[in-house]
Design an enzyme around this catalytic site. Structure first.
Site, PDB file in Angstrom:
ATOM      1  N   THR A 270     109.929 135.463 125.717  1.00 54.16           N
ATOM      2  CA  THR A 270     109.943 134.791 124.533  1.00 54.16           C
ATOM      3  C   THR A 270     109.314 133.426 124.892  1.00 54.16           C
ATOM      4  O   THR A 270     109.076 132.742 125.622  1.00 54.16           O
ATOM      5  CB  THR A 270     111.454 134.307 124.193  1.00 54.16           C
ATOM      6  OG1 THR A 270     112.280 135.615 123.977  1.00 54.16           O
ATOM      7  CG2 THR A 270     111.763 133.436 123.099  1.00 54.16           C
TER       8      THR A 270
ATOM      9  N   PHE B 202     108.370 129.616 123.746  1.00 51.31           N
ATOM     10  CA  PHE B 202     109.127 128.474 123.179  1.00 51.31           C
ATOM     11  C   PHE B 202     108.240 127.336 122.788  1.00 51.31           C
ATOM     12  O   PHE B 202     107.357 127.329 123.693  1.00 51.31           O
ATOM     13  CB  PHE B 202     110.316 127.799 124.010  1.00 51.31           C
ATOM     14  CG  PHE B 202     111.302 128.890 124.171  1.00 51.31           C
ATOM     15  CD1 PHE B 202     112.492 128.596 123.654  1.00 51.31           C
ATOM     16  CD2 PHE B 202     111.389 129.885 125.041  1.00 51.31           C
ATOM     17  CE1 PHE B 202     113.829 129.100 123.715  1.00 51.31           C
ATOM     18  CE2 PHE B 202     112.559 130.824 125.246  1.00 51.31           C
ATOM     19  CZ  PHE B 202     113.772 130.389 124.367  1.00 51.31           C
TER      20      PHE B 202
END
Length: 302
Positions: A201, A203
């Site tokens: 992921t 960010f």
């Protein structure tokens, strides 16, 4: 050509001002907000980016982070913007557009989802599973084998784990990190249940103002184009002329205008102040609306 908003004009002026004090540094012990709670991937990303020298503030939702930033109660927000398995996180793109804050950095976290439950629970006792929708999406292949379980979306993976721990009900489970299991004293019934074992992921770190940290290499912008043939093609061609690499393009529908879209673009390359000073006004001139989102260092594996 549509009249430019004050924000469009001010953003480009603010970028020029930021170059005058480049490179900037992160203030000592900044106040950092993320969506989730202890044990969340948002907390992990915050600690990784700020090297643990920060005061952390957890919030329930993505928008809560933007609100805290607008109120001045925090200095930075850390939010997931895309996942290598399931793609972009649309809500964060929409909030970036609405609040018009800036991306100043990024961090990547390897997401390793686990099935967590109270002590004494088992696959046979579970009836409900709680997690963020992304947690479900990234674990869908695993969940396909347990169709009798009811998957209930929750604010965040770690908040889901905390909720399941609080209820201490063997019919309830959560999809969250192994660290969340340790923090909330839950059993790990299954590890690495995400369907991609390279599940990452990305960010972004957001700020109310433009800040240029050392060695920025990635630029994020957004724009709306005239609704006519070839308008997107004209914009895309500009990046080729400047020998820039388009590494991300995302479109989001405009809520108040049917079949109209806001395009989000990330690009990299040999980007200097001179490049941006020449490139961005060209794109702004061709667009009906233009938003500068940030010029920041790309994530590098430590």
């Amino acid at each position: 050509m549509a009249t430019k908003t004050n924000h469009e004009v001010n953003a480009l002026n603010a970028l020029k001002q930021a170059f005058l004090v480049y490179p900037q540094t992160i203030k000592k012990e900044p106040r950092v907000a993320y969506a989730g709670t202890r044990g969340s991937y948002g907390e992990e990303a915050s600690l990784a980016f700020f090297k643990q020298h920060c005061e952390l503030f957890p919030f329930k939702t993505f928008e809560d982070v933007f609100v805290a930033l607008s109120q001045g109660s925090i200095d930075y927000g850390v939010l997931p913007i895309e996942n290598s398995s399931t793609g972009s996180i649309a809500a964060v793109y929409d909030l970036l557009s609405r609040y018009q804050y800036y991306i100043v950095g990024e961090e990547e976290i390897k997401a390793r989802h686990c099935l967590l439950a109270p002590k004494g629970a088992s696959f046979e006792t579970i009836a409900e599973v709680y997690s963020h929708p992304q947690g479900f999406s990234q674990s869908q292949e695993f969940l396909n084998d347990y169709t009798r379980w009811k998957c209930i979306p929750y604010y965040n993976t770690a908040i889901a784990a905390a909720y399941v721990a609080e209820k201490s009900d063997p019919t309830m489970a959560a999809i969250a990190s192994k660290r969340a299991a340790e923090i909330y004293d839950l059993e790990v019934l299954a590890e690495n249940i995400n369907f991609s074992q390279t599940n990452v992921t990305r960010f972004v770190v957001i700020s109310r103002k433009i800040e240029l940290f050392k060695n920025p290499t990635r630029v994020s912008i957004a724009f709306r184009l005239p609704h006519r043939p070839g308008s997107l093609y004209e914009i895309i061609g500009i990046f080729s002329v400047f020998s820039l690499n388009l590494c991300k393009i995302e479109s989001r529908p405009l809520l108040k205008e049917n079949w109209e879209y806001l395009f989000f673009i990330d690009f990299t390359g040999n980007i200097s102040q001179n490049t941006l000073v020449n490139l961005l006004p060209i794109i702004e001139e061709k667009a009906e609306y233009f938003q500068f989102l940030g010029y920041y260092p790309q994530f590098e594996e430590k």
